[in-house]
Design an enzyme around this catalytic site. Structure first.
Site, PDB file in Angstrom:
ATOM      1  N   THR A 181      19.386  46.905 -27.651  1.00  0.00           N
ATOM      2  CA  THR A 181      19.769  45.446 -28.051  1.00  0.00           C
ATOM      3  C   THR A 181      18.289  44.850 -28.178  1.00  0.00           C
ATOM      4  O   THR A 181      17.622  44.887 -27.614  1.00  0.00           O
ATOM      5  CB  THR A 181      20.641  44.631 -27.260  1.00  0.00           C
ATOM      6  OG1 THR A 181      19.593  44.773 -26.044  1.00  0.00           O
ATOM      7  CG2 THR A 181      22.037  45.212 -26.434  1.00  0.00           C
ATOM      8  N   GLU A 326      27.283  46.772 -28.040  1.00  0.00           N
ATOM      9  CA  GLU A 326      28.113  47.333 -26.691  1.00  0.00           C
ATOM     10  C   GLU A 326      29.396  47.599 -27.620  1.00  0.00           C
ATOM     11  O   GLU A 326      29.956  48.013 -26.780  1.00  0.00           O
ATOM     12  CB  GLU A 326      28.206  46.438 -25.729  1.00  0.00           C
ATOM     13  CG  GLU A 326      26.870  46.145 -24.852  1.00  0.00           C
ATOM     14  CD  GLU A 326      26.338  44.787 -26.115  1.00  0.00           C
ATOM     15  OE1 GLU A 326      25.376  43.936 -25.424  1.00  0.00           O
ATOM     16  OE2 GLU A 326      26.321  44.008 -27.246  1.00  0.00           O
ATOM     17  N   LYS A 434      25.737  21.265 -25.966  1.00  0.00           N
ATOM     18  CA  LYS A 434      27.069  20.573 -24.890  1.00  0.00           C
ATOM     19  C   LYS A 434      25.690  18.873 -24.242  1.00  0.00           C
ATOM     20  O   LYS A 434      24.818  18.923 -23.712  1.00  0.00           O
ATOM     21  CB  LYS A 434      26.002  21.457 -23.087  1.00  0.00           C
ATOM     22  CG  LYS A 434      26.704  22.247 -23.068  1.00  0.00           C
ATOM     23  CD  LYS A 434      26.330  23.249 -22.140  1.00  0.00           C
ATOM     24  CE  LYS A 434      26.282  24.809 -22.243  1.00  0.00           C
ATOM     25  NZ  LYS A 434      25.638  25.433 -23.094  1.00  0.00           N
ATOM     26  N   TRP A 439      32.222  20.299 -25.708  1.00  0.00           N
ATOM     27  CA  TRP A 439      30.905  21.146 -26.319  1.00  0.00           C
ATOM     28  C   TRP A 439      30.895  21.000 -27.539  1.00  0.00           C
ATOM     29  O   TRP A 439      31.905  20.154 -28.654  1.00  0.00           O
ATOM     30  CB  TRP A 439      31.755  22.422 -26.135  1.00  0.00           C
ATOM     31  CG  TRP A 439      30.940  23.352 -25.057  1.00  0.00           C
ATOM     32  CD1 TRP A 439      30.139  22.612 -23.748  1.00  0.00           C
ATOM     33  CD2 TRP A 439      31.847  23.846 -24.888  1.00  0.00           C
ATOM     34  NE1 TRP A 439      30.359  23.711 -22.838  1.00  0.00           N
ATOM     35  CE2 TRP A 439      31.077  25.111 -22.726  1.00  0.00           C
ATOM     36  CE3 TRP A 439      32.424  25.523 -24.730  1.00  0.00           C
ATOM     37  CZ2 TRP A 439      31.890  25.329 -22.213  1.00  0.00           C
ATOM     38  CZ3 TRP A 439      32.763  26.089 -23.999  1.00  0.00           C
ATOM     39  CH2 TRP A 439      33.053  26.662 -23.173  1.00  0.00           C
TER      40      TRP A 439
END
Length: 538
Positions: A181, A326, A434, A439
């Site tokens: 990654t 992934e 937040k 959200w």
């Protein structure tokens, strides 16, 4: 049914028996290189033979540090088809990360592009397992370098056997590839790809409702071959017999558009920043890109305005896709269902600006605090995945337990899913703003800002706030640098009819450029750190 092993050798053998005349076009630092799949096959076997002569054995890791070109394509098959593991290394990583992943993978040899030698020379004394360096160059003379021992790619190829026999007993579950990654936080994490996973992922790329890759295509992966295997396109292209156009070192938008025109590219793949820059260049040079049947966009969310620009102004279909290191990487593709083509154009673009439908071969659920979310396009949750080409662990990494639980990969991506099953990313979990217990999606704000005619790019991050915990702060790059900060009010007004009042950013900061990661994503962490005291004045 026969227990037929699903390995990369099957992909390679099909290219040799059925598509020997098809062409691979490779841009190198010295010009355009052309050859056939027959030439590719002979040279790939020579490379396997040469690596074996150097002592490479099944299971050994062999790294590449290179651009998109024919040498890299040969390594894509020569290394795994001899039973070793292809480790594609991101050339844009910080030096400390390069050292970490080369040592962590315990690579024995490193194939390095001639143009990238200075980077490896700076860290060679810190590399603990590399036994030799192979320089990818078309010259018989080795360029000056402090690397040792060093071999010329073409020189070792000449010593290889063009009749080299690949391993018959390859296990489909054996590792074929290794990618790390790009790590916006912490050290990069390794992901191992099996022969079986790459085989099945390649099949998925050919499905009509995903990318529909076929022999008739001329494929140009702009996404780097060191980034999740160029999204699997080189593997699938070899298998299907597609012409490949590899754009080589540091291609500019003008170079890419020229290759599309000259080589009649039908499908090209890259991240949103590539397509934003190409759009701007195309408006200036007006290259003949009529051969394109699609551009594929992934890596980060593409704004609706970019999709509309390609389809309405350039008449080029735009495929929005989603995936991760992934997941090999393909997870979703935003292709309309047949009856959705009867909806209004506005509704169609809204749907296609989402990340799309789950591709066949994978399972997915989106889980919020109260369990799986409703398919209402509103309730947010984290994407969980499993399937034939989804990883089950990180390579020799204790962080495995954080992301892989009960047979599922926890992606860290927050999304909603609509009644038709279209997934729309809301944010990375760490990038959600937040504010006051609610959200706010930074992606939604960014996409709306980039629809403004004066905005070239926009990035939104959550900044600590003494009353609301966090508040969104917008960073904008304008198309015209002469525009003044007085346009700030216009940008905020532009958002007011699209979002609730408490979603609107508290301020807009104009930048010349937004910091990016090695794979072109916004470096939100840098902006958060730099502006963390913006609302507190500390």
């Amino acid at each position: 049914m026969e227990n037929f092993p699903l390995t990369l050798r099957s992909l390679f053998d099909r290219s040799q028996s059925l598509f020997a005349k098809k062409e691979v076009v490779s841009r190198t630092s010295s010009g355009i290189h052309r050859y056939t799949y027959a030439d590719f096959g002979r040279r790939t076997k020579q490379l396997s033979s040469a690596l074996q002569q150097l002592g490479v054995k099944p299971g050994d890791r062999v790294a590449t540090f290179a651009w998109n070109h024919h040498w890299h394509l040969e390594a894509y098959f020569a290394i795994p088809c001899m039973g070793a593991v292809l480790h594609t290394v991101n050339i844009r990583l910080p030096l400390e990360h390069l050292v970490h992943i080369l040592n962590h993978a315990e690579d024995r040899f490193l194939l390095v592009d001639e143009t990238l030698l200075p980077i490896i020379e700076r860290i060679q004394d810190q590399l603990t397992t590399i036994e030799g360096y192979i320089v990818m160059t078309d010259s018989q003379e080795l360029p000056p370098t402090s690397l040792h021992p060093v071999y010329g790619y073409e020189n070792i190829l000449n010593s290889g056997d063009p009749q080299y026999a690949f391993i018959d007993s390859l296990n489909e579950s054996a590792p074929a590839g290794l990618c790390y990654t790009s790590a916006t936080t912490g050290k990069p994490k390794g992901v191992v790809y099996s022969h079986r996973g790459i085989y099945l992922h390649s099949l998925s790329i050919g499905l009509a409702d995903t990318l529909g890759l076929s022999e008739r295509d001329s494929v140009m992966p702009i996404v780097p071959m060191f980034h999740v295997n160029a999204w699997g396109l080189p593997f699938a292209s070899v298998w299907f017999g597609s012409k490949q156009v590899l754009p080589g070192p540091a291609p500019t938008p003008d170079i890419l558009l020229g290759l599309i025109a000259d080589e009649k590219v039908t499908i090209a793949a890259g991240v949103p920043t590539v397509w934003t820059a190409a759009l701007k260049a195309q408006e200036a040079i007006n290259a003949d890109i009529s051969s394109l049947r699609a551009v594929v966009c992934g890596g980060s969310a593409a704004p609706r305005s970019l999709i509309e620009s390609y389809e309405q102004r350039l008449q080029v279909p735009f495929y929005h896709a989603y995936g991760m290191t992934e997941t090999c990487p393909l997870v979703t593709v935003a292709r309309l269902k047949s009856y959705q083509e009867e909806t209004s154009l506005d509704e169609q673009y809204d749907t296609r600006a989402a990340q799309g439908l789950l591709v066949p071969g994978l399972d997915m659920k989106i889980v919020g605090p109260r369990g799986e979310v409703a398919w209402d396009g509103k309730e947010m949750g984290e994407i969980l995945l499993r399937g034939a080409w989804v990883a089950t662990e990180y390579y020799k990494d204790e962080r495995t337990q954080e992301s892989f639980q009960d047979g599922w990969f926890y992606s860290g991506d927050i999304a909603v899913i609509d009644p038709e099953g279209f997934v729309k990313l809301v944010d990375r979990a760490k990038d959600l703003v937040k504010s006051g217990g609610e959200w706010i999606s930074s992606l939604d704000l960014e996409n709306s800002l980039m629809a403004h005619p004066n905005v070239f790019e926009a990035c939104v991050v959550g900044i600590p706030h003494p009353k609301w915990e966090e508040r969104p702060l917008a960073f904008v790059v304008l198309k015209d640098a002469a525009l003044q900060a007085g346009d700030k009010a216009d940008l905020l007004t532009f958002l007011t009819d699209k979002f609730a009042k408490w979603w609107i950013p508290d301020d807009v900061i104009f930048l010349h450029e937004i910091p990016r990661s090695s794979v072109g994503k916004f470096m939100k962490r840098e902006l958060r750190e730099q502006y963390q005291a913006y609302f507190t004045g500390n």
